[in-house]
Design a protein around this motif. Structure first.
Motif, PDB file in Angstrom:
ATOM      1  N   GLU A   1      11.640  40.184 -24.084  1.00 10.23           N
ATOM      2  CA  GLU A   1      11.863  41.180 -25.120  1.00 10.23           C
ATOM      3  C   GLU A   1      11.705  42.564 -24.510  1.00 10.23           C
ATOM      4  O   GLU A   1      12.469  42.928 -23.649  1.00 10.23           O
ATOM      5  CB  GLU A   1      10.951  40.927 -26.328  1.00 10.23           C
ATOM      6  N   HIS A   2      10.670  43.315 -24.899  1.00 11.36           N
ATOM      7  CA  HIS A   2      10.517  44.676 -24.372  1.00 11.36           C
ATOM      8  C   HIS A   2       9.258  44.837 -23.538  1.00 11.36           C
ATOM      9  O   HIS A   2       8.740  45.944 -23.397  1.00 11.36           O
ATOM     10  CB  HIS A   2      10.501  45.680 -25.530  1.00 11.36           C
ATOM     11  N   SER A   3       8.756  43.725 -22.990  1.00  6.69           N
ATOM     12  CA  SER A   3       7.543  43.821 -22.191  1.00  6.69           C
ATOM     13  C   SER A   3       7.698  43.109 -20.851  1.00  6.69           C
ATOM     14  O   SER A   3       8.535  42.229 -20.694  1.00  6.69           O
ATOM     15  CB  SER A   3       6.354  43.235 -22.963  1.00  6.69           C
ATOM     16  N   VAL A   4       6.867  43.513 -19.913  1.00  5.55           N
ATOM     17  CA  VAL A   4       6.827  42.890 -18.598  1.00  5.55           C
ATOM     18  C   VAL A   4       5.422  42.315 -18.424  1.00  5.55           C
ATOM     19  O   VAL A   4       4.430  43.020 -18.585  1.00  5.55           O
ATOM     20  CB  VAL A   4       7.098  43.911 -17.470  1.00  5.55           C
ATOM     21  N   VAL A   5       5.364  41.020 -18.115  1.00  9.70           N
ATOM     22  CA  VAL A   5       4.083  40.351 -17.908  1.00  9.70           C
ATOM     23  C   VAL A   5       4.026  39.909 -16.452  1.00  9.70           C
ATOM     24  O   VAL A   5       4.940  39.247 -15.963  1.00  9.70           O
ATOM     25  CB  VAL A   5       3.936  39.126 -18.844  1.00  9.70           C
ATOM     26  N   ILE A   6       2.953  40.292 -15.765  1.00  5.37           N
ATOM     27  CA  ILE A   6       2.816  39.920 -14.358  1.00  5.37           C
ATOM     28  C   ILE A   6       2.042  38.616 -14.235  1.00  5.37           C
ATOM     29  O   ILE A   6       1.281  38.247 -15.135  1.00  5.37           O
ATOM     30  CB  ILE A   6       2.153  41.035 -13.527  1.00  5.37           C
ATOM     31  N   GLY A   7       2.242  37.939 -13.097  1.00  2.00           N
ATOM     32  CA  GLY A   7       1.562  36.678 -12.887  1.00  2.00           C
ATOM     33  C   GLY A   7       1.641  36.224 -11.447  1.00  2.00           C
ATOM     34  O   GLY A   7       2.113  36.954 -10.570  1.00  2.00           O
ATOM     35  N   VAL A   8       1.197  34.983 -11.226  1.00  2.00           N
ATOM     36  CA  VAL A   8       1.208  34.366  -9.898  1.00  2.00           C
ATOM     37  C   VAL A   8       1.774  32.960 -10.033  1.00  2.00           C
ATOM     38  O   VAL A   8       1.345  32.194 -10.900  1.00  2.00           O
ATOM     39  CB  VAL A   8      -0.216  34.306  -9.297  1.00  2.00           C
ATOM     40  N   CYS A   9       2.729  32.630  -9.175  1.00  2.00           N
ATOM     41  CA  CYS A   9       3.321  31.296  -9.113  1.00  2.00           C
ATOM     42  C   CYS A   9       2.493  30.452  -8.152  1.00  2.00           C
ATOM     43  O   CYS A   9       2.259  30.865  -7.016  1.00  2.00           O
ATOM     44  CB  CYS A   9       4.765  31.404  -8.622  1.00  2.00           C
ATOM     45  N   SER A  10       2.045  29.262  -8.603  1.00  5.61           N
ATOM     46  CA  SER A  10       1.251  28.400  -7.731  1.00  5.61           C
ATOM     47  C   SER A  10       2.062  27.271  -7.106  1.00  5.61           C
ATOM     48  O   SER A  10       1.746  26.808  -6.018  1.00  5.61           O
ATOM     49  CB  SER A  10       0.056  27.828  -8.485  1.00  5.61           C
ATOM     50  N   ASN A  11       3.107  26.791  -7.799  1.00  5.42           N
ATOM     51  CA  ASN A  11       4.031  25.849  -7.166  1.00  5.42           C
ATOM     52  C   ASN A  11       5.402  25.978  -7.796  1.00  5.42           C
ATOM     53  O   ASN A  11       5.556  26.456  -8.912  1.00  5.42           O
ATOM     54  CB  ASN A  11       3.500  24.423  -7.107  1.00  5.42           C
ATOM     55  N   LEU A  12       6.400  25.550  -7.039  1.00  6.32           N
ATOM     56  CA  LEU A  12       7.787  25.828  -7.374  1.00  6.32           C
ATOM     57  C   LEU A  12       8.650  24.618  -7.053  1.00  6.32           C
ATOM     58  O   LEU A  12       8.384  23.904  -6.090  1.00  6.32           O
ATOM     59  CB  LEU A  12       8.231  27.027  -6.519  1.00  6.32           C
ATOM     60  N   SER A  13       9.674  24.378  -7.863  1.00 10.75           N
ATOM     61  CA  SER A  13      10.672  23.348  -7.568  1.00 10.75           C
ATOM     62  C   SER A  13      12.043  23.938  -7.875  1.00 10.75           C
ATOM     63  O   SER A  13      12.143  25.074  -8.333  1.00 10.75           O
ATOM     64  CB  SER A  13      10.434  22.085  -8.397  1.00 10.75           C
ATOM     65  N   GLU A  14      13.089  23.157  -7.673  1.00 11.50           N
ATOM     66  CA  GLU A  14      14.442  23.623  -7.973  1.00 11.50           C
ATOM     67  C   GLU A  14      14.668  23.799  -9.468  1.00 11.50           C
ATOM     68  O   GLU A  14      15.617  24.456  -9.873  1.00 11.50           O
ATOM     69  CB  GLU A  14      15.472  22.639  -7.415  1.00 11.50           C
ATOM     70  N   SER A  15      13.796  23.216 -10.282  1.00  6.43           N
ATOM     71  CA  SER A  15      14.000  23.292 -11.726  1.00  6.43           C
ATOM     72  C   SER A  15      13.045  24.243 -12.447  1.00  6.43           C
ATOM     73  O   SER A  15      13.295  24.630 -13.582  1.00  6.43           O
ATOM     74  CB  SER A  15      13.881  21.905 -12.351  1.00  6.43           C
ATOM     75  N   GLY A  16      11.952  24.630 -11.798  1.00  4.07           N
ATOM     76  CA  GLY A  16      11.007  25.507 -12.465  1.00  4.07           C
ATOM     77  C   GLY A  16       9.757  25.747 -11.640  1.00  4.07           C
ATOM     78  O   GLY A  16       9.739  25.500 -10.440  1.00  4.07           O
ATOM     79  N   LEU A  17       8.705  26.230 -12.330  1.00  3.86           N
ATOM     80  CA  LEU A  17       7.471  26.548 -11.621  1.00  3.86           C
ATOM     81  C   LEU A  17       6.255  26.357 -12.500  1.00  3.86           C
ATOM     82  O   LEU A  17       6.351  26.199 -13.707  1.00  3.86           O
ATOM     83  CB  LEU A  17       7.512  27.982 -11.090  1.00  3.86           C
ATOM     84  N   ARG A  18       5.113  26.388 -11.845  1.00  3.92           N
ATOM     85  CA  ARG A  18       3.807  26.380 -12.508  1.00  3.92           C
ATOM     86  C   ARG A  18       3.102  27.634 -12.026  1.00  3.92           C
ATOM     87  O   ARG A  18       3.135  27.965 -10.842  1.00  3.92           O
ATOM     88  CB  ARG A  18       3.006  25.150 -12.101  1.00  3.92           C
ATOM     89  N   GLY A  19       2.484  28.347 -12.957  1.00  7.64           N
ATOM     90  CA  GLY A  19       1.784  29.557 -12.578  1.00  7.64           C
ATOM     91  C   GLY A  19       0.892  30.055 -13.693  1.00  7.64           C
ATOM     92  O   GLY A  19       0.637  29.348 -14.669  1.00  7.64           O
ATOM     93  N   SER A  20       0.426  31.267 -13.533  1.00  9.68           N
ATOM     94  CA  SER A  20      -0.408  31.879 -14.566  1.00  9.68           C
ATOM     95  C   SER A  20       0.016  33.328 -14.737  1.00  9.68           C
ATOM     96  O   SER A  20       0.456  33.975 -13.791  1.00  9.68           O
ATOM     97  CB  SER A  20      -1.888  31.779 -14.191  1.00  9.68           C
ATOM     98  N   PHE A  21      -0.126  33.808 -15.964  1.00 14.00           N
ATOM     99  CA  PHE A  21       0.228  35.190 -16.296  1.00 14.00           C
ATOM    100  C   PHE A  21      -1.017  35.953 -16.723  1.00 14.00           C
ATOM    101  O   PHE A  21      -1.968  35.367 -17.249  1.00 14.00           O
ATOM    102  CB  PHE A  21       1.261  35.216 -17.432  1.00 14.00           C
ATOM    103  N   ALA A  22      -1.005  37.263 -16.530  1.00 17.07           N
ATOM    104  CA  ALA A  22      -2.133  38.118 -16.906  1.00 17.07           C
ATOM    105  C   ALA A  22      -2.313  38.165 -18.421  1.00 17.07           C
ATOM    106  O   ALA A  22      -3.426  38.356 -18.903  1.00 17.07           O
ATOM    107  CB  ALA A  22      -1.925  39.527 -16.350  1.00 17.07           C
ATOM    108  N   GLN A  23      -1.222  37.989 -19.158  1.00 16.88           N
ATOM    109  CA  GLN A  23      -1.268  37.943 -20.617  1.00 16.88           C
ATOM    110  C   GLN A  23      -0.570  36.664 -21.062  1.00 16.88           C
ATOM    111  O   GLN A  23       0.280  36.144 -20.357  1.00 16.88           O
ATOM    112  CB  GLN A  23      -0.517  39.133 -21.211  1.00 16.88           C
ATOM    113  N   GLU A  24      -0.912  36.214 -22.263  1.00 20.95           N
ATOM    114  CA  GLU A  24      -0.281  34.995 -22.757  1.00 20.95           C
ATOM    115  C   GLU A  24       1.200  35.228 -23.045  1.00 20.95           C
ATOM    116  O   GLU A  24       1.584  36.223 -23.650  1.00 20.95           O
ATOM    117  CB  GLU A  24      -0.957  34.508 -24.031  1.00 20.95           C
TER     118      GLU A  24
END
Length: 107
Positions: free
Chosen positions: A25-48
Protein backbone atom coordinates in the motif's frame (compact mmCIF):
# COMPACT_ATOMS: atom_id res chain seq x y z
CA UNK A 1 -6.46 -51.36 -3.57
CA UNK A 2 -3.76 -49.47 -1.66
CA UNK A 3 -3.90 -45.77 -1.03
CA UNK A 4 -1.50 -43.60 -2.95
CA UNK A 5 0.13 -40.91 -0.87
CA UNK A 6 0.21 -37.52 -2.44
CA UNK A 7 2.81 -34.91 -1.67
CA UNK A 8 3.62 -31.40 -2.63
CA UNK A 9 6.94 -30.78 -4.29
CA UNK A 10 8.99 -28.27 -2.36
CA UNK A 11 11.77 -26.31 -4.00
CA UNK A 12 15.19 -26.56 -2.32
CA UNK A 13 15.72 -23.88 0.31
CA UNK A 14 18.87 -21.83 0.61
CA UNK A 15 20.11 -20.24 3.82
CA UNK A 16 20.16 -16.49 3.45
CA UNK A 17 20.93 -13.47 5.56
CA UNK A 18 19.64 -10.76 3.26
CA UNK A 19 18.11 -7.44 4.12
CA UNK A 20 14.73 -6.95 2.50
CA UNK A 21 11.94 -4.45 2.27
CA UNK A 22 8.29 -4.91 1.41
CA UNK A 23 6.31 -2.07 -0.15
CA UNK A 24 2.66 -2.60 0.72
CA UNK A 25 0.00 0.00 0.00
CA UNK A 26 1.69 3.25 1.10
CA UNK A 27 4.27 1.90 3.52
CA UNK A 28 7.68 0.27 3.43
CA UNK A 29 8.45 -2.43 5.99
CA UNK A 30 12.04 -3.57 6.44
CA UNK A 31 13.10 -7.07 7.37
CA UNK A 32 15.59 -9.93 7.08
CA UNK A 33 15.28 -13.02 4.89
CA UNK A 34 16.49 -16.19 6.64
CA UNK A 35 15.93 -18.72 3.84
CA UNK A 36 14.89 -18.58 0.22
CA UNK A 37 13.59 -20.89 -2.51
CA UNK A 38 12.42 -20.43 -6.10
CA UNK A 39 8.87 -20.05 -4.83
CA UNK A 40 9.25 -17.83 -1.78
CA UNK A 41 11.04 -17.07 1.47
CA UNK A 42 10.97 -17.18 5.24
CA UNK A 43 11.97 -14.11 7.18
CA UNK A 44 11.00 -11.52 9.73
CA UNK A 45 9.85 -7.92 9.45
CA UNK A 46 10.35 -5.00 11.85
CA UNK A 47 6.58 -4.44 11.84
CA UNK A 48 3.75 -6.89 11.39
CA UNK A 49 2.69 -7.44 7.79
CA UNK A 50 -0.74 -9.12 7.70
CA UNK A 51 -1.24 -12.41 5.86
CA UNK A 52 -2.67 -11.77 2.41
CA UNK A 53 -0.74 -8.52 1.93
CA UNK A 54 0.52 -8.03 -1.63
CA UNK A 55 3.37 -5.79 -2.60
CA UNK A 56 6.84 -5.35 -4.04
CA UNK A 57 9.54 -7.26 -2.19
CA UNK A 58 13.17 -6.25 -2.66
CA UNK A 59 16.02 -8.44 -1.41
CA UNK A 60 19.52 -7.00 -0.96
CA UNK A 61 22.65 -9.16 -1.27
CA UNK A 62 25.99 -7.39 -1.00
CA UNK A 63 25.75 -4.48 -3.46
CA UNK A 64 22.89 -5.94 -5.54
CA UNK A 65 19.12 -5.84 -5.25
CA UNK A 66 16.47 -8.25 -6.51
CA UNK A 67 12.82 -7.13 -6.76
CA UNK A 68 9.72 -9.30 -7.21
CA UNK A 69 5.99 -9.04 -6.57
CA UNK A 70 5.09 -11.09 -3.50
CA UNK A 71 2.23 -12.10 -1.20
CA UNK A 72 2.50 -12.77 2.55
CA UNK A 73 1.21 -16.30 3.21
CA UNK A 74 1.60 -16.88 6.93
CA UNK A 75 2.64 -14.87 9.97
CA UNK A 76 3.62 -16.76 13.14
CA UNK A 77 5.11 -14.58 15.87
CA UNK A 78 8.32 -13.25 14.27
CA UNK A 79 8.32 -15.77 11.40
CA UNK A 80 6.74 -14.71 8.09
CA UNK A 81 6.29 -16.89 4.99
CA UNK A 82 6.10 -15.08 1.67
CA UNK A 83 5.53 -16.50 -1.82
CA UNK A 84 6.57 -14.88 -5.06
CA UNK A 85 4.05 -13.81 -7.71
CA UNK A 86 6.28 -13.48 -10.76
CA UNK A 87 5.04 -10.83 -13.20
CA UNK A 88 7.79 -11.43 -15.76
CA UNK A 89 10.61 -13.73 -16.76
CA UNK A 90 12.96 -10.97 -15.59
CA UNK A 91 11.65 -11.28 -12.01
CA UNK A 92 11.94 -15.09 -12.12
CA UNK A 93 15.51 -14.99 -13.45
CA UNK A 94 16.42 -12.31 -10.90
CA UNK A 95 15.48 -14.63 -8.02
CA UNK A 96 17.29 -17.51 -9.76
CA UNK A 97 20.40 -15.34 -9.93
CA UNK A 98 20.18 -14.57 -6.21
CA UNK A 99 19.82 -18.28 -5.41
CA UNK A 100 22.98 -19.02 -7.43
CA UNK A 101 24.83 -16.40 -5.37
CA UNK A 102 23.73 -18.07 -2.12
CA UNK A 103 25.30 -21.43 -3.02
CA UNK A 104 24.24 -24.83 -1.73
CA UNK A 105 20.75 -25.69 -0.39
CA UNK A 106 19.96 -25.90 3.34
CA UNK A 107 19.35 -29.36 4.82
Amino acid sequence: MGRIRSFLYRFPRFTADCRMDFIHEHSVVIGVCSNLSESGLRGSFAQEVPAGSEGLLTLYHKDRKFAVKAVVDTVREEDTLVHFEFQSDKERSSIGELIKLLGTPSP
